[in-house]
Design an enzyme around this catalytic site. Structure first.
Site, mmCIF file in Angstrom:
data_model
loop_
_atom_site.group_PDB
_atom_site.id
_atom_site.type_symbol
_atom_site.label_atom_id
_atom_site.label_comp_id
_atom_site.label_asym_id
_atom_site.label_seq_id
_atom_site.Cartn_x
_atom_site.Cartn_y
_atom_site.Cartn_z
ATOM 1 N N TYR A 1 39.410 10.348 45.709
ATOM 2 C CA TYR A 1 38.719 11.219 44.757
ATOM 3 C C TYR A 1 38.001 12.369 45.466
ATOM 4 C CZ TYR A 1 36.113 12.796 40.719
ATOM 5 O OH TYR A 1 35.623 13.556 39.699
ATOM 6 N N PHE B 1 48.446 40.693 34.664
ATOM 7 C CA PHE B 1 49.373 39.686 34.120
ATOM 8 C C PHE B 1 48.840 39.182 32.781
ATOM 9 C CE2 PHE B 1 50.920 35.233 33.959
ATOM 10 C CZ PHE B 1 52.265 35.519 33.883
ATOM 11 N N ASP B 2 49.722 38.636 31.929
ATOM 12 C CA ASP B 2 49.294 38.313 30.554
ATOM 13 C C ASP B 2 48.155 37.292 30.481
ATOM 14 O OD1 ASP B 2 51.119 36.410 31.365
ATOM 15 O OD2 ASP B 2 52.103 36.196 29.436
ATOM 16 N N ASP C 1 45.474 39.077 42.663
ATOM 17 C CA ASP C 1 46.224 38.099 41.886
ATOM 18 C C ASP C 1 47.533 37.910 42.654
ATOM 19 O OD1 ASP C 1 47.644 36.618 40.106
ATOM 20 O OD2 ASP C 1 47.412 37.977 38.406
ATOM 21 N N ALA D 1 50.193 35.605 43.038
ATOM 22 C CA ALA D 1 51.305 34.683 42.745
ATOM 23 C C ALA D 1 52.524 34.911 43.650
ATOM 24 C CB ALA D 1 51.694 34.802 41.278
ATOM 25 N N LYS E 1 54.672 29.891 41.925
ATOM 26 C CA LYS E 1 55.566 30.980 42.341
ATOM 27 C C LYS E 1 55.807 30.848 43.848
ATOM 28 C CE LYS E 1 54.349 32.415 38.125
ATOM 29 N NZ LYS E 1 53.035 32.970 37.941
ATOM 30 N N HIS F 1 53.282 35.339 22.395
ATOM 31 C CA HIS F 1 54.709 35.214 22.720
ATOM 32 C C HIS F 1 55.179 33.773 22.854
ATOM 33 C CE1 HIS F 1 52.456 35.393 26.456
ATOM 34 N NE2 HIS F 1 53.462 34.821 27.084
HETATM 35 C C1 LIG Z 1 52.127 33.205 36.785
HETATM 36 C C2 LIG Z 1 51.095 34.189 37.045
HETATM 37 C C3 LIG Z 1 49.754 33.919 36.712
HETATM 38 C C4 LIG Z 1 49.315 32.672 35.991
HETATM 39 O O1 LIG Z 1 49.645 31.526 36.688
HETATM 40 P P1 LIG Z 1 50.084 30.158 35.984
HETATM 41 O O2 LIG Z 1 50.331 29.268 37.138
HETATM 42 O O3 LIG Z 1 51.290 30.427 35.156
HETATM 43 O O4 LIG Z 1 48.937 29.702 35.155
HETATM 44 C C5 LIG Z 1 48.824 34.897 37.018
HETATM 45 N N1 LIG Z 1 49.182 36.050 37.590
HETATM 46 C C6 LIG Z 1 50.450 36.332 37.929
HETATM 47 C C7 LIG Z 1 50.790 37.632 38.584
HETATM 48 C C8 LIG Z 1 51.454 35.419 37.660
HETATM 49 O O5 LIG Z 1 52.719 35.713 37.965
#
Ligand SMILES: *Cc1c(COP(=O)(O)O)cnc(C)c1O
Length: 457
Positions: free
Chosen positions: A72, A124-125, A214, A216, A257, A449
């Protein structure tokens, strides 16, 4: 004779996939309200809905899973992950989360408040969702060139520093941080140059603002810097990665990713203040600090994935496949966001379905047509994803309307890419006969979406 290109791995385990008939697909699509997120995966032949969490782990990652420490508190898996992230990025403070949006939720709970403005390059969305959900504004400062899909420039994901500086001047106190998305997903998986990251850093210092990446697809971004930016050809991906993150104060990461795991994410930062501020929200929303939202075994697999995917051969294999699909589309004259992005091809639906009015969502229509044609599932990155303006509630038609074909890492072969290209060609060849699109029958107030219900017109 020079040896031809081949993948930098061989296959150890396989999973069968199945074709279907056009009649079956017509029925399934109707039952799914013409929303590909509502399809069952066994109804899909080649699944390009996302590259998120869909990659194939390596034998070394699976081996690391078996060594997971599920304690834990203070699990060795956490320290494996922390040490890997610190080595790759220089960031000392790490908070694991169950995925990227959870990292956003935890960090933004501390950083983002009503009335704030967060400038960046095509948020990103989920990032935009977490900003707008807190009654703050995501201000897009991407270069204008990103909107012209046919223009070939090497770093189409860049921040427009003139726009950014204007925002910093106009809104000063309302800006808690600047966000740079690497690679710029929404603009088509387009990279951001080191030069641009440096310029953002200079502005951030001038106005005394921290910078968040950000991240990913940071490894793919590093690959493009190596290939396309002067002065980086002889640097390793790991050296470039380190240099990129030296220009930020912290990162949010969707490990699904470039971490090549099926689930996971994290926050990493050099700022004690961000770490201390976010910590409490991690405990509240995700879990205790040394596991956040992750299992020990998953943190172990992620540590290995991050290491593997910051090696040139791995990235070269991947991006070569995306370029292979792009070359096929070139042969058939199908327009897409140029140059090909790191993780996906973004087909320009507005240039193909020219008879479908924007109010009827051309990219969504193309997405449905491709599924009906061959059971290939792409996804709309267009007007449905763009959602409504939070103030006026009008549809946002200002951006691009694209069909994204996201390529999972280490999953499909180039033969699958041949099928995708020909299926898309078949739709392309009958584009003149497609004159009507979709109508929204039901939608959610935020991030519509995923659950939107559509009717065919
Ligand atoms: C996928 C993604 C996110 C969100 O991540 P999740 O793992 O899907 O929650 C944020 N920013 C970018 C650029 C992404 O491609």
């Amino acid at each position: 004779m020079e040896l031809p290109f081949a993948e930098s791995w061989k296959i150890k385990m396989v999973e069968p996939i199945r074709k279907s008939t056009r009649e079956e697909r017509e029925q399934w699509m109707k039952e799914a309200y013409y929303n590909v997120f509502q399809l069952r995966s066994d109804q899909v032949y080649i699944d390009l809905i996302t590259d998120s969490g869909t990659g194939a782990m390596s034998d070394r990652q699976w081996a690391a899973m078996m060594m997971g420490d599920e304690s834990y508190a203070g699990a060795s898996s956490f320290f494996n992950l922390k040490e890997t992230i610190t080595r790759l990025t220089g960031f000392e403070f790490i908070i694991p989360t169950h995925q990227g949006r959870a990292a956003e939720n935890v960090l933004f709970s501390y950083l983002v408040h009503e009335g704030d403005i967060i400038p960046g390059n095509s948020h990103f969305d989920t990032t935009k969702g977490h900003i707008e959900g807190r009654k703050a504004i995501a201000l897009d400062c991407t270069i204008d060139e990103a909107k012209n899909t046919q223009l070939e420039i090497p770093f189409k994901g860049n921040v427009d520093c003139t726009k950014l500086e204007k925002a910093l001047e106009d809104f000063g106190d309302r800006i808690p941080f600047i966000i740079v998305t690497i690679t710029n997903n929404t603009a088509g998986g387009q990279p951001v140059s080191m030069q641009n990251l440096r310029e953002v850093r200079v502005l951030a210092q001038k106005y005394n603002k921290p910078v968040l990446f950000d991240s990913a697809r940071f490894a793919e971004n590093a690959y493009f810097i190596k290939i396309r930016e002067e002065g980086y050809a002889d640097k390793s991906i790991k050296e470039i990665t380190h240099e990129m993150f030296s220009l930020a104060d912290g990162m949010t990461m969707s490990a699904k990713k470039d971490g090549i795991v099926n689930m996971g994410g994290f926050i990493a930062t050099r700022l004690q203040d961000w770490y201390d501020g976010a910590k409490g929200y991690c405990v509240q929303y995700e879990g205790y600090l040394t596991y956040g939202g992750m299992n020990g075994r998953d943190m172990n697999a992620l540590a290995v994935g991050l290491d593997e995917n910051t090696e040139f051969d791995m990235l070269h294999t991947r991006i070569h496949q995306v370029e292979y699909l792009a070359q096929k589309l070139d042969e058939y004259g199908i327009p897409y966001q140029r140059p090909a992005g790191g993780h996906a091809i973004f087909v320009d639906a507005s240039k193909i379905l020219t008879h479908v009015p924007k109010e009827e969502f051309p990219a969504q229509t193309l997405t449905v047509e491709l599924f009906l044609e061959a059971g290939i599932r792409g996804c709309e990155i267009g007007y449905i994803l763009a959602d409504r303006d939070p103030a006026t509630r009008e549809n946002r038609f200002g951006g691009l309307d694209l069909l994204r074909l996201a390529i999972p890492r280490r999953v499909y072969t180039d033969n699958h890419m041949n099928v995708v290209a020909v299926a898309l060609k078949n739709v392309f060849d009958r584009r003149e006969n497609i004159t009507r699109g979709m109508h929204i029958a039901w939608e959610a107030p935020l991030m519509r979406h995923f659950t939107v219900k559509l009717e065919r017109l």
